[in-house]
Design a protein around this motif. Structure first.
Motif, PDB file in Angstrom:
ATOM      1  N   ALA A   1       0.836  -1.199   0.000  1.00  0.00           N
ATOM      2  CA  ALA A   1       0.000   0.000   0.000  1.00  0.00           C
ATOM      3  C   ALA A   1       0.875   1.255   0.000  1.00  0.00           C
ATOM      4  CB  ALA A   1      -0.930   0.002   1.210  1.00  0.00           C
ATOM      5  N   HIS A   2       1.962   1.213   0.775  1.00  0.00           N
ATOM      6  CA  HIS A   2       2.886   2.349   0.804  1.00  0.00           C
ATOM      7  C   HIS A   2       3.513   2.581  -0.571  1.00  0.00           C
ATOM      8  CE1 HIS A   2       5.997   5.093   2.166  1.00  0.00           C
ATOM      9  NE2 HIS A   2       6.907   4.302   1.630  1.00  0.00           N
ATOM     10  N   LEU A   3       3.869   1.516  -1.254  1.00  0.00           N
ATOM     11  CA  LEU A   3       4.464   1.657  -2.586  1.00  0.00           C
ATOM     12  C   LEU A   3       3.471   2.257  -3.583  1.00  0.00           C
ATOM     13  CD1 LEU A   3       6.626  -1.584  -3.030  1.00  0.00           C
ATOM     14  CD2 LEU A   3       7.365   0.736  -2.480  1.00  0.00           C
ATOM     15  N   ARG A   4       2.198   1.914  -3.456  1.00  0.00           N
ATOM     16  CA  ARG A   4       1.192   2.512  -4.341  1.00  0.00           C
ATOM     17  C   ARG A   4       1.158   4.028  -4.155  1.00  0.00           C
ATOM     18  NH1 ARG A   4      -1.689  -2.367  -3.089  1.00  0.00           N
ATOM     19  NH2 ARG A   4      -2.776  -1.392  -1.340  1.00  0.00           N
ATOM     20  N   ARG A   5       1.180   4.474  -2.901  1.00  0.00           N
ATOM     21  CA  ARG A   5       1.168   5.906  -2.620  1.00  0.00           C
ATOM     22  C   ARG A   5       2.468   6.573  -3.074  1.00  0.00           C
ATOM     23  NH1 ARG A   5      -3.835   8.105  -1.605  1.00  0.00           N
ATOM     24  NH2 ARG A   5      -5.002   6.834  -0.117  1.00  0.00           N
ATOM     25  N   LEU A   6       3.571   5.867  -2.908  1.00  0.00           N
ATOM     26  CA  LEU A   6       4.859   6.397  -3.350  1.00  0.00           C
ATOM     27  C   LEU A   6       4.853   6.614  -4.861  1.00  0.00           C
ATOM     28  CD1 LEU A   6       7.698   7.089  -2.169  1.00  0.00           C
ATOM     29  CD2 LEU A   6       8.393   4.781  -2.842  1.00  0.00           C
ATOM     30  N   ASP A   7       4.282   5.675  -5.574  1.00  0.00           N
ATOM     31  CA  ASP A   7       4.173   5.796  -7.027  1.00  0.00           C
ATOM     32  C   ASP A   7       3.308   6.998  -7.411  1.00  0.00           C
ATOM     33  OD1 ASP A   7       4.396   4.695  -9.827  1.00  0.00           O
ATOM     34  OD2 ASP A   7       2.237   4.501  -9.552  1.00  0.00           O
TER      35      ASP A   7
ATOM     36  N   ARG B   1       2.301  -6.560 -10.503  1.00  0.00           N
ATOM     37  CA  ARG B   1       1.639  -5.456 -11.219  1.00  0.00           C
ATOM     38  C   ARG B   1       2.358  -4.140 -10.973  1.00  0.00           C
ATOM     39  NH1 ARG B   1      -0.766  -1.023 -10.578  1.00  0.00           N
ATOM     40  NH2 ARG B   1      -0.557  -1.206  -8.312  1.00  0.00           N
ATOM     41  N   GLN B   2       2.774  -3.918  -9.741  1.00  0.00           N
ATOM     42  CA  GLN B   2       3.475  -2.670  -9.441  1.00  0.00           C
ATOM     43  C   GLN B   2       4.790  -2.584 -10.208  1.00  0.00           C
ATOM     44  OE1 GLN B   2       3.934  -1.755  -5.292  1.00  0.00           O
ATOM     45  NE2 GLN B   2       1.777  -2.035  -4.825  1.00  0.00           N
ATOM     46  N   VAL B   3       5.523  -3.697 -10.284  1.00  0.00           N
ATOM     47  CA  VAL B   3       6.764  -3.698 -11.057  1.00  0.00           C
ATOM     48  C   VAL B   3       6.456  -3.418 -12.526  1.00  0.00           C
ATOM     49  CG1 VAL B   3       8.796  -5.012 -11.753  1.00  0.00           C
ATOM     50  CG2 VAL B   3       7.839  -5.342  -9.472  1.00  0.00           C
TER      51      VAL B   3
ATOM     52  N   ASP C   1     -22.066   6.235  -8.354  1.00  0.00           N
ATOM     53  CA  ASP C   1     -23.195   6.820  -7.625  1.00  0.00           C
ATOM     54  C   ASP C   1     -23.716   5.888  -6.531  1.00  0.00           C
ATOM     55  OD1 ASP C   1     -23.150   9.183  -9.026  1.00  0.00           O
ATOM     56  OD2 ASP C   1     -24.696   8.583 -10.474  1.00  0.00           O
ATOM     57  N   HIS C   2     -23.373   4.599  -6.611  1.00  0.00           N
ATOM     58  CA  HIS C   2     -23.804   3.656  -5.579  1.00  0.00           C
ATOM     59  C   HIS C   2     -23.008   3.842  -4.292  1.00  0.00           C
ATOM     60  CE1 HIS C   2     -26.605   1.189  -7.905  1.00  0.00           C
ATOM     61  NE2 HIS C   2     -25.775   1.285  -8.923  1.00  0.00           N
ATOM     62  N   GLY C   3     -21.933   4.611  -4.348  1.00  0.00           N
ATOM     63  CA  GLY C   3     -21.142   4.867  -3.155  1.00  0.00           C
ATOM     64  C   GLY C   3     -20.167   3.752  -2.843  1.00  0.00           C
ATOM     65  N   PRO C   4     -19.381   3.923  -1.778  1.00  0.00           N
ATOM     66  CA  PRO C   4     -18.385   2.900  -1.410  1.00  0.00           C
ATOM     67  C   PRO C   4     -19.051   1.620  -0.943  1.00  0.00           C
ATOM     68  CG  PRO C   4     -18.544   4.590   0.288  1.00  0.00           C
ATOM     69  CD  PRO C   4     -19.359   5.078  -0.870  1.00  0.00           C
ATOM     70  N   HIS C   5     -18.293   0.538  -1.021  1.00  0.00           N
ATOM     71  CA  HIS C   5     -18.784  -0.782  -0.632  1.00  0.00           C
ATOM     72  C   HIS C   5     -17.779  -1.405   0.318  1.00  0.00           C
ATOM     73  CE1 HIS C   5     -20.104  -4.995  -1.071  1.00  0.00           C
ATOM     74  NE2 HIS C   5     -21.241  -4.507  -1.528  1.00  0.00           N
ATOM     75  N   GLU C   6     -18.252  -2.133   1.280  1.00  0.00           N
ATOM     76  CA  GLU C   6     -17.347  -2.698   2.280  1.00  0.00           C
ATOM     77  C   GLU C   6     -16.347  -3.675   1.679  1.00  0.00           C
ATOM     78  OE1 GLU C   6     -20.385  -6.296   3.740  1.00  0.00           O
ATOM     79  OE2 GLU C   6     -19.779  -4.696   5.123  1.00  0.00           O
ATOM     80  N   ASP C   7     -16.654  -4.222   0.510  1.00  0.00           N
ATOM     81  CA  ASP C   7     -15.745  -5.162  -0.141  1.00  0.00           C
ATOM     82  C   ASP C   7     -14.869  -4.513  -1.216  1.00  0.00           C
ATOM     83  OD1 ASP C   7     -16.714  -7.241   1.390  1.00  0.00           O
ATOM     84  OD2 ASP C   7     -18.245  -7.805  -0.058  1.00  0.00           O
ATOM     85  N   ASP C   8     -14.870  -3.190  -1.301  1.00  0.00           N
ATOM     86  CA  ASP C   8     -14.027  -2.533  -2.290  1.00  0.00           C
ATOM     87  C   ASP C   8     -12.561  -2.933  -2.101  1.00  0.00           C
ATOM     88  OD1 ASP C   8     -15.866  -1.054  -3.769  1.00  0.00           O
ATOM     89  OD2 ASP C   8     -15.806   0.657  -2.411  1.00  0.00           O
ATOM     90  N   PRO C   9     -11.873  -3.348  -3.171  1.00  0.00           N
ATOM     91  CA  PRO C   9     -10.446  -3.650  -3.048  1.00  0.00           C
ATOM     92  C   PRO C   9      -9.687  -2.411  -2.572  1.00  0.00           C
ATOM     93  CG  PRO C   9     -11.307  -4.461  -5.139  1.00  0.00           C
ATOM     94  CD  PRO C   9     -12.376  -3.608  -4.535  1.00  0.00           C
ATOM     95  N   LYS C  10      -8.702  -2.624  -1.708  1.00  0.00           N
ATOM     96  CA  LYS C  10      -7.923  -1.497  -1.187  1.00  0.00           C
ATOM     97  C   LYS C  10      -7.173  -0.773  -2.289  1.00  0.00           C
ATOM     98  CE  LYS C  10      -5.845  -4.125   1.813  1.00  0.00           C
ATOM     99  NZ  LYS C  10      -4.939  -4.583   2.889  1.00  0.00           N
ATOM    100  N   THR C  11      -6.899  -1.452  -3.378  1.00  0.00           N
ATOM    101  CA  THR C  11      -6.149  -0.846  -4.469  1.00  0.00           C
ATOM    102  C   THR C  11      -6.937   0.240  -5.199  1.00  0.00           C
ATOM    103  OG1 THR C  11      -6.895  -2.663  -5.889  1.00  0.00           O
ATOM    104  CG2 THR C  11      -4.708  -2.872  -4.897  1.00  0.00           C
TER     105      THR C  11
END
Length: 429
Positions: A146-152, A197-199, A305-315
């Motif tokens: 998760a940190h690397l995603r933000r760094l990117d 995928r990040q690489v 428009d349906h808004g966030p979902h509890e199962d949304d992938p963190k990515t």
């Protein structure tokens, strides 16, 4: 080229019951030209194979056969030992980029087809003896990814390439150790998919398409082994960007995204559907399909428009209305409508798009496109002001892709050096 491929293409076209004129129009080639291809008087090019795949909805079958006719059999599946061998080779192998843009795109279509076939299999994987779970370790690795995603997002891909490669190497070593229970091992495969995928994305962002293709393939293999359709579809959505950014491969991008959508249609959250629809729209804008592009953007907006979902992938933290409108602006510009592009970019900013603070790499690209739209509307003052904003974002980012976008804008502005603002901007470098 083996006659079998031509025969298969001809049979698929006939089975579709499309008349020649309609088929050729949808494919984007002349009817006489395609008849000569099927008859063997012209070569089956990658672009023709991709057109047949797109119009006939074959899931990349013909591009796969063209890319590697001796060993790529549609429907072939991967197995656990092959997957681990491939991942091990990735982390130990060379960093030399030997593929060109076109060959990398064809190989991505092969990988997507194999991924879909693997997920359609019986779902049996190598059994792992019961071991203590590794939930704490997995959580630590998840946090680092998760940190690397933000760094990117904030600094670009320069450092992320090596850091993500290191994470992938660690995950592969943990998988092969056999020291964790089945649940942990499955999760490790999902994380291997995200690390690969990040690489891949970092390599593409640095202008290394061949390396990107190999790691996208690794991401799909790991996701199939972990039976994680979401991580694989996410990887395909980034591979699609590589394709539609490469001349002549936008049709392949659409096919990759169609494969992703098909594989997650039963378990995708609204946010996931929005992301895939928006990227499909962007690919369609490159093919010139204005009507379907607009429909996909509508799908994306309605899904959000349906808004966030509890199962949304963190990515998918970055997928919101602001991002969708920025994609819509890029699509409108590509379709030759700069006024609509500016309206969409403005709508993105109005939706609290946090480009300057959180996504300067992407924002630099969107701003360069907005500046191009102002230029097309003959507003040089606004174009220069927006270009300067893009340059400020790029100043803190290591991204060959963003730099190329801004360089292209400078070239377009270069014919307007009689304007003092343009002249000063170009002189500032």
């Amino acid at each position: 080229m083996p006659d079998r491929l031509r025969d298969d293409m001809r049979e698929a076209r006939r089975s579709s019951r499309m008349v020649w004129a309609s088929f050729a129009r949808e494919a984007g080639f002349g009817e006489a030209y395609l008849r000569n291809v099927e008859n063997g008087n012209r070569s089956v090019t990658e672009q023709v194979a991709a057109a047949y795949d797109r119009v006939l909805d074959t899931g990349g079958r013909f591009v796969s056969a063209l890319a590697s006719p001796s060993r790529c059999t549609p429907g072939a599946t991967w197995n656990p030992s092959e997957t681990m061998a491939a991942l091990t080779e990735l982390v130990k192998g060379s960093s030399v980029d030997r593929r060109g843009f076109l060959s990398a795109g064809a190989a991505l279509s092969v990988s997507a087809g194999s991924w879909a076939s693997a997920l359609a299999g019986d779902g049996e994987h190598e059994r792992v003896r019961d071991q203590p779970d590794g939930r704490t370790l997995v959580a630590h690795i998840d946090d680092r990814l998760a940190h690397l995603r933000r760094l990117d997002d904030e600094l670009g891909s320069g450092e992320v390439y090596q850091l993500a490669r290191g994470e992938l190497s660690l995950i592969v070593r943990l998988i092969t150790s056999g020291n964790y229970d089945t649940s942990t091992r499955t999760h490790l495969h999902s994380m291997a998919s995200e690390a690969a995928r990040q690489v891949a994305w970092a390599a593409f962002d640095q202008g290394r398409p061949g390396i990107a293709q190999r790691f996208f393939d690794g991401a799909l293999r790991a996701s199939a082994e972990g039976n994680d359709r979401i991580s694989g579809a996410y990887a395909l959505s980034f591979a699609a960007i590589q394709c539609y950014s490469t001349p002549g491969q936008a049709g392949q991008a659409v096919s990759l995204l169609e494969t992703a959508c098909d594989q997650v249609k039963r378990n995708a959250t609204p946010r996931m559907r929005a992301m895939l629809a928006a990227r499909t729209a962007r690919a369609l804008s490159v093919t010139g399909d204005r009507k379907e592009c607009a429909r996909q953007l509508l799908v994306a907006r309605q899904a959000l428009d349906h808004g966030p979902h509890e199962d949304d992938p963190k990515t998918l933290y970055w997928v919101d209305h602001g991002e969708i409108e920025m994609i819509a602006g890029s699509a409108a510009l590509r379709l030759g409508d700069p006024a609509e592009a500016l309206r969409r970019f403005e709508a993105g900013l109005a939706a609290s798009y946090r480009g300057d603070e959180e996504y300067p790499r992407s924002h630099a690209i969107y701003l360069a496109r907005a500046a191009e739209a102002h230029l097309a509307m003959h507003d040089l003052d606004a174009s220069v002001e927006t270009a300067r904003h893009a340059a400020r974002c790029l100043g803190v980012v290591d991204s060959a892709r963003s730099a190329t976008e801004l360089s292209g804008l400078r070239e377009k502005l270069a014919v307007h050096t009689a304007h003092s603002g343009v002249r000063e901007f170009l002189q500032d470098g």
